[in-house]
Design a protein around this motif. Structure first.
Motif, PDB file in Angstrom:
ATOM      1  N   HIS A 575      41.596 -30.942  23.036  1.00 14.28           N
ATOM      2  CA  HIS A 575      42.340 -29.763  23.511  1.00 14.28           C
ATOM      3  C   HIS A 575      43.343 -30.211  24.565  1.00 14.28           C
ATOM      4  O   HIS A 575      43.148 -29.965  25.769  1.00 14.28           O
ATOM      5  N   PRO A 576      44.430 -30.864  24.172  1.00 14.58           N
ATOM      6  CA  PRO A 576      45.398 -31.351  25.172  1.00 14.58           C
ATOM      7  C   PRO A 576      46.010 -30.240  26.002  1.00 14.58           C
ATOM      8  O   PRO A 576      46.563 -30.510  27.075  1.00 14.58           O
ATOM      9  N   GLU A 577      45.892 -28.999  25.549  1.00  7.62           N
ATOM     10  CA  GLU A 577      46.443 -27.901  26.339  1.00  7.62           C
ATOM     11  C   GLU A 577      45.718 -27.728  27.673  1.00  7.62           C
ATOM     12  O   GLU A 577      46.207 -27.030  28.571  1.00  7.62           O
ATOM     13  N   ILE A 578      44.563 -28.362  27.833  1.00  4.12           N
ATOM     14  CA  ILE A 578      43.865 -28.343  29.126  1.00  4.12           C
ATOM     15  C   ILE A 578      44.756 -28.900  30.231  1.00  4.12           C
ATOM     16  O   ILE A 578      44.735 -28.430  31.370  1.00  4.12           O
ATOM     17  N   THR A 579      45.562 -29.914  29.887  1.00  4.81           N
ATOM     18  CA  THR A 579      46.381 -30.584  30.904  1.00  4.81           C
ATOM     19  C   THR A 579      47.698 -29.871  31.168  1.00  4.81           C
ATOM     20  O   THR A 579      48.433 -30.270  32.083  1.00  4.81           O
ATOM     21  N   ALA A 580      48.020 -28.848  30.380  1.00  3.09           N
ATOM     22  CA  ALA A 580      49.308 -28.177  30.526  1.00  3.09           C
ATOM     23  C   ALA A 580      49.463 -27.585  31.917  1.00  3.09           C
ATOM     24  O   ALA A 580      48.493 -27.185  32.563  1.00  3.09           O
ATOM     25  N   LYS A 581      50.703 -27.498  32.356  1.00  5.06           N
ATOM     26  CA  LYS A 581      50.997 -27.022  33.706  1.00  5.06           C
ATOM     27  C   LYS A 581      50.402 -25.657  33.984  1.00  5.06           C
ATOM     28  O   LYS A 581      49.874 -25.394  35.070  1.00  5.06           O
ATOM     29  N   ASP A 582      50.502 -24.749  33.012  1.00  4.12           N
ATOM     30  CA  ASP A 582      50.046 -23.378  33.217  1.00  4.12           C
ATOM     31  C   ASP A 582      48.638 -23.141  32.677  1.00  4.12           C
ATOM     32  O   ASP A 582      48.215 -21.990  32.529  1.00  4.12           O
ATOM     33  N   SER A 583      47.903 -24.204  32.381  1.00  2.00           N
ATOM     34  CA  SER A 583      46.552 -24.050  31.851  1.00  2.00           C
ATOM     35  C   SER A 583      45.638 -23.426  32.901  1.00  2.00           C
ATOM     36  O   SER A 583      45.669 -23.801  34.086  1.00  2.00           O
ATOM     37  N   SER A 584      44.857 -22.457  32.466  1.00  2.00           N
ATOM     38  CA  SER A 584      43.887 -21.855  33.391  1.00  2.00           C
ATOM     39  C   SER A 584      42.834 -22.897  33.770  1.00  2.00           C
ATOM     40  O   SER A 584      42.460 -23.751  32.964  1.00  2.00           O
ATOM     41  N   HIS A 585      42.385 -22.851  35.007  1.00  2.00           N
ATOM     42  CA  HIS A 585      41.362 -23.760  35.535  1.00  2.00           C
ATOM     43  C   HIS A 585      41.839 -25.205  35.616  1.00  2.00           C
ATOM     44  O   HIS A 585      41.039 -26.120  35.735  1.00  2.00           O
ATOM     45  N   ARG A 586      43.157 -25.409  35.561  1.00  2.00           N
ATOM     46  CA  ARG A 586      43.679 -26.780  35.629  1.00  2.00           C
ATOM     47  C   ARG A 586      43.242 -27.471  36.920  1.00  2.00           C
ATOM     48  O   ARG A 586      42.844 -28.639  36.908  1.00  2.00           O
ATOM     49  N   TRP A 587      43.324 -26.751  38.019  1.00  2.00           N
ATOM     50  CA  TRP A 587      42.957 -27.362  39.302  1.00  2.00           C
ATOM     51  C   TRP A 587      41.477 -27.698  39.369  1.00  2.00           C
ATOM     52  O   TRP A 587      41.100 -28.724  39.950  1.00  2.00           O
ATOM     53  N   GLU A 588      40.625 -26.865  38.748  1.00  2.00           N
ATOM     54  CA  GLU A 588      39.195 -27.159  38.742  1.00  2.00           C
ATOM     55  C   GLU A 588      38.913 -28.455  37.994  1.00  2.00           C
ATOM     56  O   GLU A 588      38.071 -29.263  38.400  1.00  2.00           O
ATOM     57  N   TRP A 589      39.624 -28.667  36.875  1.00  2.00           N
ATOM     58  CA  TRP A 589      39.470 -29.929  36.141  1.00  2.00           C
ATOM     59  C   TRP A 589      39.886 -31.099  37.023  1.00  2.00           C
ATOM     60  O   TRP A 589      39.193 -32.124  37.100  1.00  2.00           O
ATOM     61  N   ILE A 590      41.023 -30.973  37.692  1.00  2.00           N
ATOM     62  CA  ILE A 590      41.540 -32.063  38.535  1.00  2.00           C
ATOM     63  C   ILE A 590      40.557 -32.374  39.657  1.00  2.00           C
ATOM     64  O   ILE A 590      40.258 -33.540  39.952  1.00  2.00           O
ATOM     65  N   ARG A 591      40.050 -31.343  40.301  1.00  2.00           N
ATOM     66  CA  ARG A 591      39.120 -31.543  41.419  1.00  2.00           C
ATOM     67  C   ARG A 591      37.845 -32.234  40.959  1.00  2.00           C
ATOM     68  O   ARG A 591      37.316 -33.121  41.640  1.00  2.00           O
ATOM     69  N   LEU A 592      37.345 -31.842  39.770  1.00  2.00           N
ATOM     70  CA  LEU A 592      36.128 -32.477  39.249  1.00  2.00           C
ATOM     71  C   LEU A 592      36.379 -33.946  38.927  1.00  2.00           C
ATOM     72  O   LEU A 592      35.561 -34.814  39.266  1.00  2.00           O
TER      73      LEU A 592
END
Length: 948
Positions: A575-592
């Motif tokens: 699901h490469p859309e996870i990394t998209a700029k406007d992806s929901s929860h993007r910051w949570e993924w980055i923090r984890l």
């Protein structure tokens, strides 16, 4: 029972003897209501000086004289016996009366000799007193001086007026009463160091209805007030480890609050050990003496307290019992004021941890404070596990668990198992007992009813190990709950646990995952996480689980960091859309991902995942950007990773060597982070379940810091061969790097290498800024090398002088003027720079080739500091303005220049041209811009318009 005899005094050391006189004099003044600051102690007893060992100087007359006979009294303390000859030598060394004695006589004071080994009957005592008077024969004011001699027996009689001091003397003389001691010999894990307080309310006066919540210092004063009342009985209760003993000790400390209680009146015992005599017998003894006393019984069971309260109330005694107990039952004994100590704030507990365990990182202190829930004893137990490399999450001391959980209640296996089931969740809805509620879901593990768990919570709340906030219930402290949950996982079948996770509500799943995330030392917890994270497991599809699933996985990550990293990588692939700029929860993924990169073995994988997030960002993106989180992993401080410096440099080099532009961008971003020298900060948190964490790898020696920057400079020099951005990165950090002497050689080497390709103007300007702002504070040798390097980098040819003086090439917004000295009297630096730019313009007017190349750069440059001044110089240096103007128009007809003029005509890019127009028009009155032209200059206007 506490009675002290002369032989006890004789056994005291020199230091103890002087300390004893200080204690006695202090207690005497406190009893009289006089300031304790009136008592001071001097040097060693046997020192041959003119001072006194202990001096009392009261600001007011004594209302009643006893062992301190006068308002101003001096004590000379001697361990040996003092015969007449020794008295003469002491008072008149070398035949002269000591000045301190003369001073006391002038003040109508008293002079006392104290002898620890002297034991004299009536006749020898008179002889010693007379020997003291004989030394005053030539003193005119001798009649005004009171003198006396205290032998060991008289000193013992003074001691016996204060049971606390008597207990101290017996302990010093190796003749203590079993289990009894004075204030300063109390034990306990928290009874050391300064008493810490904050503004939180942690003491409840339950003798008032409703209970009155007090801040700790207000509570101290309330307790002191109660204990000063003869016959008053006080009981202090609270969960084991909250600091009750330390609070009681603070009642007697002068640095805590206002007027402290007299430690000389206090006798202390811990009833959890063998005590002889019993508290009841000690109370009777003190009551029989009729002297004020404060009887403190720690870990006092309810029965003993009732006996003491009854004994004191019936006899009209002058003693005040204070009992301390960890059984927090809510009964209120008769004739007793009850105070309940509550948990300390997390901030206060962190402060105590820093004071007591200075080797623990700030991140771990915060984690321990959270797990301890204001319990000092639990915090100490967790802190000590760090030495053994164990988890921070749970207390393994069975005795501490018994004191906190079971207290003095009978063993109840049913309650214990219910607590274990409840502890599986970080918190639970404790009011809903319906079949769909969280209590019912947890109860199904053992096939019991939700109502049974509800009843268990009520009992646990009574014991103060479960707390309520609205409808939510939680077992606290968390370190106790973690231990209970560990036991539950051992006895619960894996299938039952998996079924619970599949059927539980999302909130309960998150709560269970948070609990298990603290149990990375538990084999069962790790196995559960492994089962749930595989495809087809309870948490097999992270992406479709949305925010709840991500929170669950974040909570479980401390159990299996490598597995979670692999799963995230697989999810991003699918699901490469996870990394998209406007992806929901993007910051949570980055923090984890950032948190998973803490251990060196996971650093490269975590960094690679963040690179994929950065690659998906558009240029200049600020919203939920992974750039800063990625860059922080390459900082010297607050990196959040234990990856060693070489591992990080190797990754930067690999990114720069890549042929993928996105990887190269990340390599330059990391290179800039390696060179950062100040203002370190972090946008992410550092805690990770119950795992021990710190801010990341930190240099332990100055050599580590030097090596970090020297290697980073060399890496930057290698990168500059391919990337002009590397030159700008180095110049942007050169000012901070020059502060390290170890970097000087490396910077000089890289400057030489860069000069071989072309002048390093950005570095020259940055070093000039360093000289201006830091030069005065530099050691002379630093400044000399810096000036030499600046001179070496100075651009000499016209083109590069034009770039340096006109274009904005300075690092961090500095420009050429920042290297100039401002003497506050002559020309300002920016004025000097303006004249330099104008002079460059004059020279360009006479060098068509350089002028053409530079003007092409000037017209498309995004920012120019002194284009206008350069244009003025062009106009002044031109032999024919029309010809110069025509050449500029010819240059402007190039498509790139024409687009630049359209973009910012008349503003910055056209500044040099406009300055020529102003010079060309003798009657210029208004600014020449794309919209407004000077009226006489119609030819210029048409010529300009034709280029648009």
């Amino acid at each position: 029972m506490f009675e002290v005899v002369g032989s006890d005094i004789e056994r005291l050391s020199d230091t103890d003897l002087r300390s004893l006189v200080v204690r006695l004099a202090t207690s005497e003044l406190r009893k009289l209501g006089l300031p304790l600051s009136s008592v001071t102690a001097g040097g060693h007893q046997d020192a041959a000086d003119g001072g006194l060992d202990v001096r009392v100087e009261c600001p007011a007359a004594l209302p009643r004289a006893d062992f301190v006979p006068r308002q101003r009294t001096g004590f000379q303390v001697k361990k040996p016996d003092m015969a007449a000859s020794a008295i003469r030598e002491e008072m008149r060394p070398k035949g002269a009366l000591r000045p301190a004695i003369v001073e006391l006589a002038a003040q109508q004071g008293a002079y006392i000799i104290v002898s620890a080994q002297g034991s004299v009957a009536d006749k020898p005592l008179r002889e010693r007193r007379q020997a003291m008077r004989d030394q005053l024969s030539d003193l005119a004011t001798s009649d005004d001086l009171h003198t006396d001699f205290y032998d060991r027996d008289r000193l013992a009689a003074w001691v016996n007026e204060y049971p606390g001091i008597a207990a101290w003397v017996r302990a010093c003389a190796n003749r203590p009463l079993d289990g009894w001691s004075s204030v300063d010999r109390w034990g306990g894990a928290q009874a050391k160091g300064p008493f810490l307080t904050d503004a939180s309310t942690c003491l409840v006066d339950e003798s008032r209805k409703p209970g009155e919540a007090l801040q700790v210092l207000d509570g101290v004063e309330r307790l002191r007030s109660e204990l000063r009342r003869p016959g008053r009985c006080v009981r202090l209760i609270g969960l084991s480890g909250l600091g009750k003993t330390r609070l009681v000790q603070a009642l007697f400390e002068k640095d805590v609050g206002g007027d402290p209680l007299d430690p000389g009146l206090a006798a202390y015992t811990d009833y959890s050990t063998e005590t002889r005599p019993s508290a009841r017998d000690m109370a009777r003894e003190l009551i029989g003496r009729g002297e004020p006393a404060i009887l403190i019984v720690d870990n006092c069971n309810p029965e003993t307290h009732s006996e003491l309260a009854k004994l004191c109330s019936e006899s009209g005694a002058s003693i005040s019992p204070l009992t301390v107990e960890y059984d927090v039952r809510e009964d209120e004994p008769e004739h007793t004021d009850v105070f309940r100590l509550q948990a300390a704030s997390s901030d206060l507990l962190e402060k105590w941890l820093e004071q007591t365990f200075d080797y623990i990182s700030q991140v771990d202190r915060r984690t321990i404070a959270e797990f301890s829930h204001g319990n000092f004893r639990v915090a100490r137990a967790l802190a000590e596990t760090l030495k053994r490399g164990e988890t921070l999450g749970q207390v393994k001391s069975h005795d501490l668990f018994e004191r906190i959980f079971r207290q003095r209640n009978l063993e109840d296996k049913s309650l214990l198992m219910a607590a274990e089931d409840l502890a599986l969740a970080y918190s639970v809805n404790g009011e809903d007992i319906s079949s769909e509620g969280e209590l019912a879901q947890l109860a199904a593990i053992r096939g019991i009813e939700a109502r049974q768990l509800y009843e268990a919570i009520a009992e646990l709340r009574r014991r103060d190990v479960a707390q309520a906030r609205g409808r939510w219930r939680a077992i606290l402290p968390q370190a106790i709950a973690n231990g209970l949950a560990t036991n539950a996982l051992v006895r619960i079948h894996p299938d039952a646990l998996d079924n619970l996770m599949r059927s539980a509500s999302p909130r309960l799943c998150i709560s269970i995952a948070r609990r298990l995330g603290n149990l990375h030392d538990s084999r069962e917890a790790r196995a559960a996480a492994a089962r749930w994270l595989v495809p087809g497991g309870a948490l097999g599809d992270l992406f479709n689980l949305s925010g709840d699933g991500l929170q669950i996985v974040t909570n479980l990550a401390p159990l299996a960091p490598a597995d979670v990293l692999n799963r995230i990588g697989a999810e991003v692939d699918a699901h490469p859309e996870i990394t998209a700029k406007d992806s929901s929860h993007r910051w949570e993924w980055i923090r984890l991902i950032r948190a998973l990169g803490y251990d060196s073995e996971h650093f490269a994988a975590a960094a690679a995942l963040l690179v994929r997030f950065i690659a998906a960002e558009p240029e200049g993106n600020k919203s939920n950007s992974a750039r800063e989180a990625f860059a922080e992993m390459f900082h010297l401080h607050l990196s959040g990773t234990q990856a060693p410096p070489k591992m990080r440099r190797d990754l930067v080099e690999a990114l720069l060597d890549s042929s993928t532009p996105a990887f190269q961008t990340c390599g330059l971003l990391a290179l800039k982070a390696l060179l950062k020298t100040s203002y370190f900060s972090s946008i992410t948190s550092f805690d990770f379940g119950a795992r021990s964490r710190s801010w990341g790898w930190e240099p332990k020696l100055n050599r580590d810091v030097w090596d970090w920057y020297v290697q980073a400079i060399r890496l930057c020099a290698m990168a500059a061969v391919r990337f002009d951005e590397a030159r700008r990165i180095l110049s942007g950090n050169v000012r901070g790097l020059w502060r390290y002497q170890a970097c000087h050689d490396a910077l000089e080497d890289v400057a030489g290498a860069l000069l071989q390709k072309r002048p390093w103007i950005e570095g020259w300007i940055a070093l000039r800024a360093a000289l201006r702002f830091d030069g005065e504070q530099m050691p002379p040798e630093f400044r000399e090398r810096l000036e030499a390097l600046i001179d070496r980098l100075k651009p000499t040819d016209l083109l590069h002088r034009a770039r340096a003086g006109v274009l904005s090439l300075g690092a961090d917004g500095w420009d050429i003027s920042d290297g100039e000295t401002d003497d506050h009297e002559g020309m300002r630096p920016w004025e000097k720079a303006a004249l330099m730019a104008q002079e460059v313009g004059r020279e360009l007017a006479h060098d068509p080739a350089v002028r053409e190349e530079f003007m092409a750069e000037l017209m498309v440059a995004g920012d120019q500091q002194r284009a206008f001044e350069c244009g003025m110089g062009l106009a002044e240096g031109a032999t024919d303005l029309n010809e110069t103007w025509a050449l500029l128009l010819s240059d402007s007809r190039r498509p790139t220049s024409r687009a630049a003029i359209r973009r910012c005509s008349g503003a910055s890019s056209g500044a040099a041209t406009i300055s020529i127009l102003r010079s060309h028009s003798a009657s210029w009155r208004t600014p020449c811009t794309a919209a407004v032209w000077c009226k006489p200059c119609l030819t210029c206007r048409r010529a300009w318009a034709s280029t648009m």
